[in-house]
Design a protein around this motif. Structure first.
Motif, PDB file in Angstrom:
ATOM      1  N   GLU A  22      44.914  40.092  16.402  1.00  0.00           N
ATOM      2  CA  GLU A  22      43.943  38.787  16.150  1.00  0.00           C
ATOM      3  C   GLU A  22      44.235  37.791  16.822  1.00  0.00           C
ATOM      4  OE1 GLU A  22      45.850  38.628  11.938  1.00  0.00           O
ATOM      5  OE2 GLU A  22      45.099  40.119  10.907  1.00  0.00           O
ATOM      6  N   TRP A  23      45.591  37.529  17.151  1.00  0.00           N
ATOM      7  CA  TRP A  23      45.505  35.751  17.854  1.00  0.00           C
ATOM      8  C   TRP A  23      45.184  36.439  18.992  1.00  0.00           C
ATOM      9  CZ3 TRP A  23      46.754  31.672  17.489  1.00  0.00           C
ATOM     10  CH2 TRP A  23      47.034  30.830  18.667  1.00  0.00           C
ATOM     11  N   THR A  24      44.297  37.371  19.788  1.00  0.00           N
ATOM     12  CA  THR A  24      43.618  37.715  21.206  1.00  0.00           C
ATOM     13  C   THR A  24      42.578  37.216  20.654  1.00  0.00           C
ATOM     14  OG1 THR A  24      45.333  39.150  21.749  1.00  0.00           O
ATOM     15  CG2 THR A  24      42.965  38.956  22.807  1.00  0.00           C
ATOM     16  N   LYS A  25      41.946  38.091  19.238  1.00  0.00           N
ATOM     17  CA  LYS A  25      40.768  37.838  18.165  1.00  0.00           C
ATOM     18  C   LYS A  25      40.360  35.998  18.219  1.00  0.00           C
ATOM     19  CE  LYS A  25      37.916  39.030  14.761  1.00  0.00           C
ATOM     20  NZ  LYS A  25      37.305  39.123  13.144  1.00  0.00           N
ATOM     21  N   TYR A  26      41.349  35.764  18.144  1.00  0.00           N
ATOM     22  CA  TYR A  26      40.642  34.393  17.548  1.00  0.00           C
ATOM     23  C   TYR A  26      40.841  33.149  18.917  1.00  0.00           C
ATOM     24  CZ  TYR A  26      42.850  29.156  17.246  1.00  0.00           C
ATOM     25  OH  TYR A  26      42.504  27.895  17.250  1.00  0.00           O
ATOM     26  N   ARG A  27      41.685  33.716  20.246  1.00  0.00           N
ATOM     27  CA  ARG A  27      41.623  33.225  21.499  1.00  0.00           C
ATOM     28  C   ARG A  27      40.340  32.890  22.110  1.00  0.00           C
ATOM     29  NH1 ARG A  27      47.205  34.954  22.633  1.00  0.00           N
ATOM     30  NH2 ARG A  27      46.132  36.327  24.296  1.00  0.00           N
ATOM     31  N   THR A  28      39.550  34.490  21.855  1.00  0.00           N
ATOM     32  CA  THR A  28      38.626  34.756  22.708  1.00  0.00           C
ATOM     33  C   THR A  28      37.676  34.560  21.450  1.00  0.00           C
ATOM     34  OG1 THR A  28      39.499  37.385  22.759  1.00  0.00           O
ATOM     35  CG2 THR A  28      36.831  36.368  22.962  1.00  0.00           C
ATOM     36  N   GLN A  29      37.643  33.998  20.878  1.00  0.00           N
ATOM     37  CA  GLN A  29      36.333  32.906  19.656  1.00  0.00           C
ATOM     38  C   GLN A  29      36.247  31.596  20.420  1.00  0.00           C
ATOM     39  OE1 GLN A  29      37.797  34.252  16.181  1.00  0.00           O
ATOM     40  NE2 GLN A  29      35.843  35.541  15.369  1.00  0.00           N
ATOM     41  N   VAL A  30      37.809  30.676  19.958  1.00  0.00           N
ATOM     42  CA  VAL A  30      37.980  30.016  20.719  1.00  0.00           C
ATOM     43  C   VAL A  30      37.239  29.598  22.251  1.00  0.00           C
ATOM     44  CG1 VAL A  30      39.526  28.209  21.289  1.00  0.00           C
ATOM     45  CG2 VAL A  30      39.937  28.738  19.311  1.00  0.00           C
ATOM     46  N   ASN A  31      37.499  30.463  23.430  1.00  0.00           N
ATOM     47  CA  ASN A  31      37.233  30.559  24.519  1.00  0.00           C
ATOM     48  C   ASN A  31      35.660  30.116  24.121  1.00  0.00           C
ATOM     49  OD1 ASN A  31      39.005  29.630  25.446  1.00  0.00           O
ATOM     50  ND2 ASN A  31      39.434  32.147  25.964  1.00  0.00           N
ATOM     51  N   GLU A  32      34.882  31.440  23.524  1.00  0.00           N
ATOM     52  CA  GLU A  32      33.282  31.411  23.291  1.00  0.00           C
ATOM     53  C   GLU A  32      33.158  29.889  22.480  1.00  0.00           C
ATOM     54  OE1 GLU A  32      32.510  34.501  20.734  1.00  0.00           O
ATOM     55  OE2 GLU A  32      33.430  36.010  22.361  1.00  0.00           O
ATOM     56  N   LEU A  33      33.554  29.631  21.680  1.00  0.00           N
ATOM     57  CA  LEU A  33      33.330  28.007  20.916  1.00  0.00           C
ATOM     58  C   LEU A  33      33.469  26.905  21.979  1.00  0.00           C
ATOM     59  CD1 LEU A  33      32.539  26.742  18.035  1.00  0.00           C
ATOM     60  CD2 LEU A  33      34.812  26.211  17.935  1.00  0.00           C
ATOM     61  N   ILE A  34      34.145  26.942  22.795  1.00  0.00           N
ATOM     62  CA  ILE A  34      34.025  25.017  24.120  1.00  0.00           C
ATOM     63  C   ILE A  34      33.253  25.853  24.843  1.00  0.00           C
ATOM     64  CG2 ILE A  34      36.538  25.347  23.171  1.00  0.00           C
ATOM     65  CD1 ILE A  34      37.471  26.332  25.541  1.00  0.00           C
ATOM     66  N   ARG A  35      32.636  27.385  24.971  1.00  0.00           N
ATOM     67  CA  ARG A  35      32.185  27.727  26.691  1.00  0.00           C
ATOM     68  C   ARG A  35      30.506  27.460  26.395  1.00  0.00           C
ATOM     69  NH1 ARG A  35      34.635  32.942  27.628  1.00  0.00           N
ATOM     70  NH2 ARG A  35      36.567  32.605  29.554  1.00  0.00           N
ATOM     71  N   GLN A  36      30.431  27.002  24.216  1.00  0.00           N
ATOM     72  CA  GLN A  36      28.372  26.426  24.774  1.00  0.00           C
ATOM     73  C   GLN A  36      28.320  25.157  24.767  1.00  0.00           C
ATOM     74  OE1 GLN A  36      28.687  27.182  20.187  1.00  0.00           O
ATOM     75  NE2 GLN A  36      29.006  29.644  20.339  1.00  0.00           N
ATOM     76  N   LYS A  37      27.185  25.294  25.714  1.00  0.00           N
ATOM     77  CA  LYS A  37      26.353  23.961  25.252  1.00  0.00           C
ATOM     78  C   LYS A  37      26.585  23.000  24.247  1.00  0.00           C
ATOM     79  CE  LYS A  37      23.947  22.403  28.228  1.00  0.00           C
ATOM     80  NZ  LYS A  37      24.008  21.063  29.559  1.00  0.00           N
ATOM     81  N   ASN A  38      26.576  23.601  23.223  1.00  0.00           N
ATOM     82  CA  ASN A  38      26.071  22.852  21.745  1.00  0.00           C
ATOM     83  C   ASN A  38      27.803  22.863  20.921  1.00  0.00           C
ATOM     84  OD1 ASN A  38      23.886  20.571  22.252  1.00  0.00           O
ATOM     85  ND2 ASN A  38      22.914  22.537  21.526  1.00  0.00           N
ATOM     86  N   LEU A  69      36.806  28.613  11.704  1.00  0.00           N
ATOM     87  CA  LEU A  69      38.012  29.593  13.064  1.00  0.00           C
ATOM     88  C   LEU A  69      39.631  28.333  12.372  1.00  0.00           C
ATOM     89  CD1 LEU A  69      36.803  29.894  16.291  1.00  0.00           C
ATOM     90  CD2 LEU A  69      37.506  30.778  15.446  1.00  0.00           C
ATOM     91  N   ILE A  70      39.390  27.125  12.026  1.00  0.00           N
ATOM     92  CA  ILE A  70      40.773  26.613  11.646  1.00  0.00           C
ATOM     93  C   ILE A  70      40.833  27.154  10.532  1.00  0.00           C
ATOM     94  CG2 ILE A  70      41.773  24.447  10.959  1.00  0.00           C
ATOM     95  CD1 ILE A  70      39.377  23.164  13.305  1.00  0.00           C
ATOM     96  N   GLN A  71      40.028  26.900   9.817  1.00  0.00           N
ATOM     97  CA  GLN A  71      40.111  27.518   7.820  1.00  0.00           C
ATOM     98  C   GLN A  71      40.883  28.789   8.598  1.00  0.00           C
ATOM     99  OE1 GLN A  71      36.207  27.388   5.962  1.00  0.00           O
ATOM    100  NE2 GLN A  71      36.838  24.991   4.997  1.00  0.00           N
ATOM    101  N   ALA A  72      40.944  29.942   8.788  1.00  0.00           N
ATOM    102  CA  ALA A  72      41.292  31.996   9.459  1.00  0.00           C
ATOM    103  C   ALA A  72      42.459  31.720   9.442  1.00  0.00           C
ATOM    104  CB  ALA A  72      40.623  32.061  10.190  1.00  0.00           C
TER     105      ALA A  72
END
Length: 152
Positions: free
Chosen positions: A74-90, A99-102
């Motif tokens: 779950e932690w690996t999945k969270y880190r991946t989701q965070v990285n995807e979020l910050i890579r987005q243009k917007n 993500l925060i609520q989860a």
């Protein structure tokens, strides 16, 4: 070379600062297990109580071990989701909040488990031991116990 010296000096200073804080906290009698300066010998636990508390501790440890692999995934999945979020243009507020609520839900679950364990521990104690624990060991609203005066 000057930058290297600055970085090295800053690293040494940061390490010394962290170490000194840890040493000072230990010298003041703080443990980092949330129990402050608790001396369990003061509780004068019976052998039966010790056995019961060991059993509670082992049950909790086994439960944590059983969930370790899932938590890691779950932690690996969270880190991946965070990285995807910050890579987005917007930046996507909706995804970030989700993500925060989860993560907050997981934190609540862990804190609930911890409080249940503390409750179970407290219920093993007799009334006199509970009073000692409340006075000596229970978390208080004070971040640190007051400093002890030197006896001369």
């Amino acid at each position: 070379m000057k930058n290297f010296k600055k970085v090295a000096l800053a690293s040494v200073a940061a390490a010394a600062l962290l170490a000194s804080g840890s040493v000072m906290a230990k010298a003041a009698g703080h443990n980092f297990n949330g129990m402050g300066r608790c001396d369990f010998n003061k509780l004068q636990l019976t052998d039966a109580q010790k056995k019961q508390l060991r059993s509670l501790r082992d049950e909790r440890k086994d439960a944590r071990s059983a969930n370790e692999e899932q938590q890691r995934a779950e932690w690996t999945k969270y880190r991946t989701q965070v990285n995807e979020l910050i890579r987005q243009k917007n930046f996507d507020d909706r995804k970030a909040k989700a993500l925060i609520q989860a993560q907050q839900e997981k934190s609540i679950d862990m804190q609930l488990s911890h409080l249940k364990a503390r409750h179970a521990f407290f219920q093993v104690l007799d009334e006199k031991q509970q009073q000692i624990w409340l006075k000596e060991c229970a978390p208080s609203d004070q971040p640190f116990p007051p400093p002890q005066k030197n006896k001369k």
